[in-house]
Design a protein around this motif. Structure first.
Motif, PDB file in Angstrom:
ATOM      1  N   GLU A   1     -15.240  68.504  14.449  1.00  0.00           N
ATOM      2  CA  GLU A   1     -15.956  68.027  13.275  1.00  0.00           C
ATOM      3  C   GLU A   1     -16.984  66.981  13.686  1.00  0.00           C
ATOM      4  N   ILE A   2     -16.608  66.106  14.597  1.00  0.00           N
ATOM      5  CA  ILE A   2     -17.518  65.048  15.039  1.00  0.00           C
ATOM      6  C   ILE A   2     -18.639  65.622  15.891  1.00  0.00           C
ATOM      7  N   GLU A   3     -18.265  66.485  16.828  1.00  0.00           N
ATOM      8  CA  GLU A   3     -19.284  67.042  17.718  1.00  0.00           C
ATOM      9  C   GLU A   3     -20.233  67.983  16.985  1.00  0.00           C
ATOM     10  N   ALA A   4     -19.746  68.599  15.908  1.00  0.00           N
ATOM     11  CA  ALA A   4     -20.627  69.473  15.122  1.00  0.00           C
ATOM     12  C   ALA A   4     -21.753  68.665  14.495  1.00  0.00           C
ATOM     13  N   GLY A   5     -21.527  67.380  14.268  1.00  0.00           N
ATOM     14  CA  GLY A   5     -22.580  66.524  13.716  1.00  0.00           C
ATOM     15  C   GLY A   5     -23.394  65.846  14.803  1.00  0.00           C
ATOM     16  N   ASN A   6     -23.249  66.348  16.036  1.00  0.00           N
ATOM     17  CA  ASN A   6     -24.004  65.817  17.171  1.00  0.00           C
ATOM     18  C   ASN A   6     -23.685  64.365  17.467  1.00  0.00           C
ATOM     19  N   HIS A   7     -22.420  64.003  17.241  1.00  0.00           N
ATOM     20  CA  HIS A   7     -22.011  62.661  17.613  1.00  0.00           C
ATOM     21  C   HIS A   7     -21.081  62.749  18.811  1.00  0.00           C
ATOM     22  N   SER A   8     -20.983  61.642  19.522  1.00  0.00           N
ATOM     23  CA  SER A   8     -20.089  61.656  20.678  1.00  0.00           C
ATOM     24  C   SER A   8     -18.675  61.352  20.210  1.00  0.00           C
ATOM     25  N   TYR A   9     -17.735  61.984  20.864  1.00  0.00           N
ATOM     26  CA  TYR A   9     -16.338  61.871  20.438  1.00  0.00           C
ATOM     27  C   TYR A   9     -15.536  61.059  21.448  1.00  0.00           C
ATOM     28  N   ALA A  10     -14.675  60.213  20.937  1.00  0.00           N
ATOM     29  CA  ALA A  10     -13.731  59.527  21.814  1.00  0.00           C
ATOM     30  C   ALA A  10     -12.413  59.366  21.062  1.00  0.00           C
ATOM     31  N   TYR A  11     -11.398  58.980  21.817  1.00  0.00           N
ATOM     32  CA  TYR A  11     -10.049  59.019  21.275  1.00  0.00           C
ATOM     33  C   TYR A  11      -9.249  57.901  21.933  1.00  0.00           C
ATOM     34  N   ALA A  12      -8.593  57.113  21.144  1.00  0.00           N
ATOM     35  CA  ALA A  12      -7.828  56.001  21.708  1.00  0.00           C
ATOM     36  C   ALA A  12      -6.406  55.991  21.166  1.00  0.00           C
ATOM     37  N   VAL A  13      -5.437  55.892  22.077  1.00  0.00           N
ATOM     38  CA  VAL A  13      -4.034  55.824  21.674  1.00  0.00           C
ATOM     39  C   VAL A  13      -3.628  54.361  21.539  1.00  0.00           C
ATOM     40  N   PHE A  14      -3.038  54.029  20.406  1.00  0.00           N
ATOM     41  CA  PHE A  14      -2.589  52.659  20.203  1.00  0.00           C
ATOM     42  C   PHE A  14      -1.158  52.475  20.656  1.00  0.00           C
ATOM     43  N   SER A  15      -0.391  53.509  20.411  1.00  0.00           N
ATOM     44  CA  SER A  15       1.036  53.377  20.670  1.00  0.00           C
ATOM     45  C   SER A  15       1.638  54.769  20.690  1.00  0.00           C
ATOM     46  N   SER A  16       2.593  54.979  21.584  1.00  0.00           N
ATOM     47  CA  SER A  16       3.233  56.280  21.687  1.00  0.00           C
ATOM     48  C   SER A  16       4.640  56.059  22.209  1.00  0.00           C
ATOM     49  N   LYS A  17       5.606  56.044  21.300  1.00  0.00           N
ATOM     50  CA  LYS A  17       6.963  55.778  21.779  1.00  0.00           C
ATOM     51  C   LYS A  17       8.005  56.479  20.919  1.00  0.00           C
ATOM     52  N   ILE A  18       9.153  56.693  21.528  1.00  0.00           N
ATOM     53  CA  ILE A  18      10.247  57.367  20.832  1.00  0.00           C
ATOM     54  C   ILE A  18      10.923  56.374  19.897  1.00  0.00           C
ATOM     55  N   GLU A  19      10.999  56.756  18.636  1.00  0.00           N
ATOM     56  CA  GLU A  19      11.528  55.845  17.613  1.00  0.00           C
ATOM     57  C   GLU A  19      12.311  56.626  16.562  1.00  0.00           C
ATOM     58  N   GLU A  20      13.079  55.883  15.824  1.00  0.00           N
ATOM     59  CA  GLU A  20      13.741  56.451  14.647  1.00  0.00           C
ATOM     60  C   GLU A  20      12.703  56.518  13.529  1.00  0.00           C
ATOM     61  N   PRO A  21      12.517  57.682  12.908  1.00  0.00           N
ATOM     62  CA  PRO A  21      11.502  57.771  11.850  1.00  0.00           C
ATOM     63  C   PRO A  21      11.994  57.128  10.556  1.00  0.00           C
ATOM     64  N   PRO A  22      11.065  56.634   9.738  1.00  0.00           N
ATOM     65  CA  PRO A  22      11.454  56.090   8.442  1.00  0.00           C
ATOM     66  C   PRO A  22      11.948  57.204   7.522  1.00  0.00           C
ATOM     67  N   LEU A  23      12.538  56.818   6.436  1.00  0.00           N
ATOM     68  CA  LEU A  23      13.163  57.785   5.532  1.00  0.00           C
ATOM     69  C   LEU A  23      12.186  58.813   4.975  1.00  0.00           C
ATOM     70  N   ASN A  24      10.986  58.353   4.594  1.00  0.00           N
ATOM     71  CA  ASN A  24      10.056  59.303   3.976  1.00  0.00           C
ATOM     72  C   ASN A  24       9.651  60.404   4.957  1.00  0.00           C
ATOM     73  N   ILE A  25       9.484  60.055   6.224  1.00  0.00           N
ATOM     74  CA  ILE A  25       9.166  61.075   7.236  1.00  0.00           C
ATOM     75  C   ILE A  25      10.360  62.021   7.398  1.00  0.00           C
ATOM     76  N   HIS A  26      11.514  61.431   7.479  1.00  0.00           N
ATOM     77  CA  HIS A  26      12.741  62.216   7.575  1.00  0.00           C
ATOM     78  C   HIS A  26      12.811  63.245   6.451  1.00  0.00           C
ATOM     79  N   ALA A  27      12.446  62.815   5.251  1.00  0.00           N
ATOM     80  CA  ALA A  27      12.536  63.710   4.094  1.00  0.00           C
ATOM     81  C   ALA A  27      11.441  64.762   4.123  1.00  0.00           C
ATOM     82  N   THR A  28      10.201  64.369   4.321  1.00  0.00           N
ATOM     83  CA  THR A  28       9.114  65.362   4.278  1.00  0.00           C
ATOM     84  C   THR A  28       9.264  66.387   5.395  1.00  0.00           C
TER      85      THR A  28
END
Lengths: 233, 233
Positions: free
Chosen positions: A89-116
């Motif tokens: 979507e970004i590159e289709a508009g002729n913009h440069s794309y980048a991606y940054a990870v803030f955090s990536s760790k194994i965790e217990e999900p909250p209840l709403n995620i568990h439910a959905t």
DNA sequence: ACAATTATTATGTGCATACATATAAAGATT
DNA sequence: AATCTTTATATGTATGCACATAATAATTGT
């Protein structure tokens, strides 16, 4: 009327649409059956069938066996949204794309995620938070939960070269999913990641996917201020 | 493999989907041509064609004449949104529906409306503002502009018994339209009409429709706080 | 009057065949 | 090597026919 023969389904579709739009066939009205239309248009019934089916798929006709075909009274309009990979979507508009990870760790999900995601509760879950950038500016913040039972290999993925979304698209096919669109003020941390003012209205997409009832991933995408998702009717 | 004959297009569709999901056919890979598949499945080519066409319409296959059919690499997912008449959406949830007009008068439209509707500038325009209520509570606020050159009869409509939207759906067919989804804080007056706190994030839909290049109407719908528009993939 | 059964009918689909059309690939020409 | 022309091929579609299926309408039985 059109005594010339309409012998391809696109032409038949156009003619039928024109009769609907011109109110020659009014909302709620029963239209002639396929055989009669085929005779009138000088084509095969299969051709009429193809045209009427296409129109019905778009919600403008209601079809029922034996009862026949009628013009929809309150046409529930169907809009088709294209949901592209963010990078495209970004590159289709002729913009440069980048991606940054803030955090990536194994965790217990909250209840709403568990439910959905309809989890059992014993799955190991990877919590992955990132931001996609367009021309260096925050474009969308992603807060994602991934079921490691379903896609253990993602722990070996190199998120410097590919986003979690793209890795999943390429490596974790899904059979069905839910998607919801909404507005959110976002919490302070998401607003900050997006460079948005706290409390600003932001467009959000929540998407959860399964592969034959096994939850794959659930993601909340919060877009930059002013983002619009558009399509045609 | 499946030597039993798959002789209906739904079965063929399911088999092909299963091969894609199981990665027997990988993303980017060229799959056998229709004739070969027809032979393998023990059905007619037309049946395979119907199945592959349905899958391709959903974005999971890319088809090109002579080049053949291949599994989509970055499947641009297509989600189909149902855009119902508000009253039906409310009544479908077993809530009572009501409708209140705030203002309805002929005015000069602002520049942005002029631009989105592609007006000449000499059309008389009706500015119609209202709120739809669910169980007496504000559900969505509507700010609408109507081209009276296209639908003069709307001046005779009785908006006590029917909403502008429903009147238009029933009396002013359109051939094409734009639709955009976004988040807005809304201005103070809209927030007030919705009973929302000022500055709260609200989901909005902007929709403009034409009938053969003649602008019919443009409407901004701002939904109550917490509204979600959902569908499946 | 009502319920159960049967007949009718419009759409839904499958098939074999034929031809149309886009386009990739091979070949000819410069 | 580059460009134009031809050929081959996979998908796209039209047709006539047959039968399947859902749902209404008619009929029958109580």
């Amino acid at each position: 009327m059109s005594s010339v023969s309409l012998s391809n389904w696109k032409a038949v579709e156009a003619e039928v649409l024109s009769r609907i739009h011109s109110r020659q066939w009014e909302p709620g009205q029963l239209i002639p059956n396929e055989s009669d239309l085929a005779e009138e248009f000088g084509c095969a019934r299969a051709t009429v069938n193809r045209a009427l089916r296409a129109i019905a798929e778009n919600g403008l006709l209601d079809r029922k066996r034996k009862a026949g075909t009628r013009v929809a009274t309150n046409p529930v309009r169907r809009a088709t949204l294209n949901i592209p990979v963010i990078r495209e979507e970004i590159e289709a508009g002729n913009h440069s794309y980048a991606y940054a990870v803030f955090s990536s760790k194994i965790e217990e999900p909250p209840l709403n995620i568990h439910a959905t995601m309809r989890l059992n509760g014993d799955e190991p879950m990877l919590h992955h938070q990132s931001v996609h950038l367009s021309d260096g500016k925050p474009y969308v913040a992603s807060d994602r939960w991934i079921n490691l039972d379903a896609v253990p290999d993602i722990l070996n993925a190199d998120f410097k070269s590919i986003s979690a979304n793209e890795w999943l698209v390429a490596n974790a096919p899904f059979t069905n999913g839910d998607i919801a669109f909404s507005a959110t003020s976002g919490d302070a941390s998401i607003a900050e990641r997006l460079g948005a003012k706290s409390g600003e209205a932001l467009f959000a997409i929540d998407r959860t996917t399964w592969n034959n009832d096994i939850a794959i991933t659930s993601v909340k995408l919060v877009f930059h201020s002013g983002y619009q998702m558009r399509t045609v009717l």
